[in-house]
Scaffold this motif. Sequence first.
Motif, short mmCIF file in Angstrom:
data_model
loop_
_atom_site.label_atom_id
_atom_site.label_comp_id
_atom_site.label_asym_id
_atom_site.label_seq_id
_atom_site.Cartn_x
_atom_site.Cartn_y
_atom_site.Cartn_z
N LEU A 65 16.17 14.24 -1.13
CA LEU A 65 14.89 14.79 -1.58
C LEU A 65 14.06 13.72 -2.30
CD1 LEU A 65 13.53 17.71 -1.69
CD2 LEU A 65 14.01 17.54 -4.11
N ALA A 66 14.72 12.96 -3.17
CA ALA A 66 14.01 11.91 -3.91
C ALA A 66 13.44 10.87 -2.94
CB ALA A 66 14.95 11.24 -4.91
N SER A 67 14.23 10.52 -1.92
CA SER A 67 13.78 9.50 -0.96
C SER A 67 12.55 9.97 -0.19
CB SER A 67 14.91 9.19 0.04
OG SER A 67 16.06 8.80 -0.65
N LEU A 68 12.59 11.22 0.26
CA LEU A 68 11.46 11.75 1.02
C LEU A 68 10.21 11.90 0.14
CD1 LEU A 68 13.12 14.45 3.33
CD2 LEU A 68 12.31 12.19 3.96
N LEU A 69 10.43 12.40 -1.09
CA LEU A 69 9.29 12.55 -2.01
C LEU A 69 8.66 11.19 -2.30
CD1 LEU A 69 10.45 15.16 -4.69
CD2 LEU A 69 8.53 15.39 -3.13
N ALA A 70 9.52 10.18 -2.47
CA ALA A 70 9.01 8.83 -2.78
C ALA A 70 8.18 8.30 -1.61
CB ALA A 70 10.18 7.89 -3.07
N GLY A 71 8.71 8.46 -0.39
CA GLY A 71 7.98 7.98 0.79
C GLY A 71 6.63 8.67 0.94
N PHE A 72 6.63 9.98 0.71
CA PHE A 72 5.39 10.75 0.84
C PHE A 72 4.37 10.32 -0.22
CE2 PHE A 72 5.35 15.19 2.98
CZ PHE A 72 4.48 14.70 3.92
N ALA A 73 4.85 10.25 -1.47
CA ALA A 73 3.95 9.90 -2.58
C ALA A 73 3.35 8.52 -2.36
CB ALA A 73 4.73 9.94 -3.90
N LEU A 74 4.19 7.59 -1.90
CA LEU A 74 3.71 6.23 -1.69
C LEU A 74 2.66 6.19 -0.58
CD1 LEU A 74 4.00 3.29 -2.54
CD2 LEU A 74 5.71 3.01 -0.76
N PHE A 75 2.93 6.90 0.53
CA PHE A 75 1.96 6.88 1.62
C PHE A 75 0.64 7.51 1.20
CE2 PHE A 75 -0.32 8.58 5.22
CZ PHE A 75 -0.47 7.44 5.98
N LEU A 76 0.73 8.61 0.44
CA LEU A 76 -0.50 9.29 0.01
C LEU A 76 -1.34 8.37 -0.88
CD1 LEU A 76 0.79 12.91 -0.68
CD2 LEU A 76 -0.69 12.15 1.17
N ALA A 77 -0.67 7.66 -1.80
CA ALA A 77 -1.39 6.75 -2.70
C ALA A 77 -1.95 5.57 -1.90
CB ALA A 77 -0.46 6.25 -3.80
N TRP A 78 -1.11 5.03 -1.05
CA TRP A 78 -1.49 3.83 -0.26
C TRP A 78 -2.59 4.16 0.74
CZ3 TRP A 78 1.30 -0.89 -0.72
CH2 TRP A 78 0.93 -1.88 0.20
N GLY A 79 -2.35 5.19 1.53
CA GLY A 79 -3.33 5.57 2.56
C GLY A 79 -4.62 6.07 1.95
N GLY A 80 -4.50 6.85 0.86
CA GLY A 80 -5.70 7.36 0.20
C GLY A 80 -6.57 6.23 -0.32
N GLN A 81 -5.91 5.25 -0.93
CA GLN A 81 -6.64 4.10 -1.46
C GLN A 81 -7.29 3.30 -0.32
OE1 GLN A 81 -4.25 1.03 -3.11
NE2 GLN A 81 -5.96 0.01 -4.09
N THR A 82 -6.56 3.16 0.77
CA THR A 82 -7.07 2.40 1.92
C THR A 82 -8.36 3.01 2.45
OG1 THR A 82 -4.83 1.74 2.55
CG2 THR A 82 -6.51 1.69 4.28
N VAL A 83 -8.32 4.33 2.66
CA VAL A 83 -9.49 5.01 3.22
C VAL A 83 -10.64 5.04 2.21
CG1 VAL A 83 -10.34 7.22 4.11
CG2 VAL A 83 -8.13 6.34 4.86
N ALA A 84 -10.29 5.29 0.93
CA ALA A 84 -11.34 5.41 -0.09
C ALA A 84 -12.06 4.08 -0.32
CB ALA A 84 -10.72 5.90 -1.40
N PHE A 85 -11.33 2.96 -0.24
CA PHE A 85 -11.94 1.66 -0.56
C PHE A 85 -12.04 0.74 0.66
CE2 PHE A 85 -9.96 3.17 -4.53
CZ PHE A 85 -11.11 3.30 -5.30
N ALA A 86 -12.01 1.34 1.85
CA ALA A 86 -12.18 0.57 3.10
C ALA A 86 -11.21 -0.62 3.18
CB ALA A 86 -13.63 0.08 3.22
N GLY A 87 -9.97 -0.40 2.74
CA GLY A 87 -8.95 -1.44 2.86
C GLY A 87 -9.07 -2.57 1.85
N ARG A 88 -9.99 -2.43 0.87
CA ARG A 88 -10.12 -3.47 -0.16
C ARG A 88 -8.91 -3.46 -1.07
NH1 ARG A 88 -15.24 -1.43 0.28
NH2 ARG A 88 -16.83 -2.90 0.93
N PRO A 89 -8.61 -4.52 -1.79
CA PRO A 89 -9.35 -5.79 -1.86
C PRO A 89 -9.03 -6.70 -0.67
CG PRO A 89 -7.45 -5.82 -3.32
CD PRO A 89 -7.48 -4.46 -2.71
N TYR A 90 -10.08 -7.45 -0.23
CA TYR A 90 -9.90 -8.40 0.87
C TYR A 90 -9.53 -9.76 0.27
CZ TYR A 90 -12.86 -4.82 3.04
OH TYR A 90 -13.38 -3.63 3.47
N ASP A 91 -8.27 -10.11 0.42
CA ASP A 91 -7.84 -11.39 -0.15
C ASP A 91 -8.06 -12.51 0.86
OD1 ASP A 91 -5.26 -11.74 1.45
OD2 ASP A 91 -5.04 -9.74 0.59
#
Lengths: 263, 102
Positions: A180-206
Amino acid sequence: MRLAVLIAFVATAMGRRQWGKAMLSELEQIVGRRERLRFTLGCVGALVTTVPLLTAVALVGGLASLTIVAVALVRYPGLVTGVGTWLAVAFFVAVVGAYVVGLVALGHRLVESGLVAAAALAAGLIAGSWWVVGFAASQHFPAAVPMSLLVLGPVVALGNGAWATLRTRSLPSGLTCVGLASLLAGFALFLAWGGQTVAFAGRPYDAGMLRDFHASGGHDLATYAVSDSLGSGMMLLLLVPLVSLTAGLAGAAVVSRRVRAAE
Amino acid sequence: MPRRRAHSAQTVTLLRALAAEPRQWRYGYDLGVELGLKSGSLYPILIRLCERGLLDSTWETVETGRPPRHLYRLTRDGLSEAHAAARVRSSATTRRTTLGTA
């Protein structure tokens, strides 16, 4: 017949199949179209409003993950480069579906052993450490502190498996907590990562990304960055639970062996 | 000691109905009809009571031809809870009556 299908569908989706069966058997006793419809709608309302917390988390998480990818595809049409894109999307949908089913099934079992809070805490720490590591890597930021968090995720998973097994003195309960912890972690990480990607157009551009973008011959930097970042997010959706599960299983197995030896 | 959450009026009505014949298994739909509770109100109560260990449930054994129905009755804890809820309700009624006549 359609009313029965509706109850069965909602009950399954909400992780309450037994209650769905109970409602269906009562529906069989009711005569009159209007009364049957009223009973069915009431049952659907009851199933939705009493949904267990973890089932709600799984459903909302699944829906949010699919929404993130759908929004990205609509906002950046350049992401679709051919059949391969749709195959990747289909695979992603299947993974999210597996996540939801896994969370509902494991959550249902874990509630009985009272380890949900421990699993949620472990998941938060695992997801948080991976997020910081990923952020540091995307910044080409080789600082020792954030990169050292790379080991925190597996260590937390290992400790979680060991602790849950020790607390319940049961290997299956320990493994359920780890899963359960593993699945919750994967989900939470994708939501944060994907949400940030879409919200900020993939920024920051290094600098590394800009170099790769120019080398790719692409026309739109935002599309390139979103594609790159979402791809990483999808990889993490598979990688994080895999690493966490492996470490957690090891912790649970070692403690289980010791507990058995002590008994 | 954990704080006991107050039951809704509908839950108390259901508990009292089940406590009237504690050994008797009851059908959900029949309880709803008897107490005037629609399925949207009845099932959340039944689900909550089952999850708190106050209600026992089982499947009836039937001849072939129709699906078995779910049956409910109070557990020992459920019966104590029903009596406690009835006491709370009656003392609240007494208090209201006393205040009304004062």
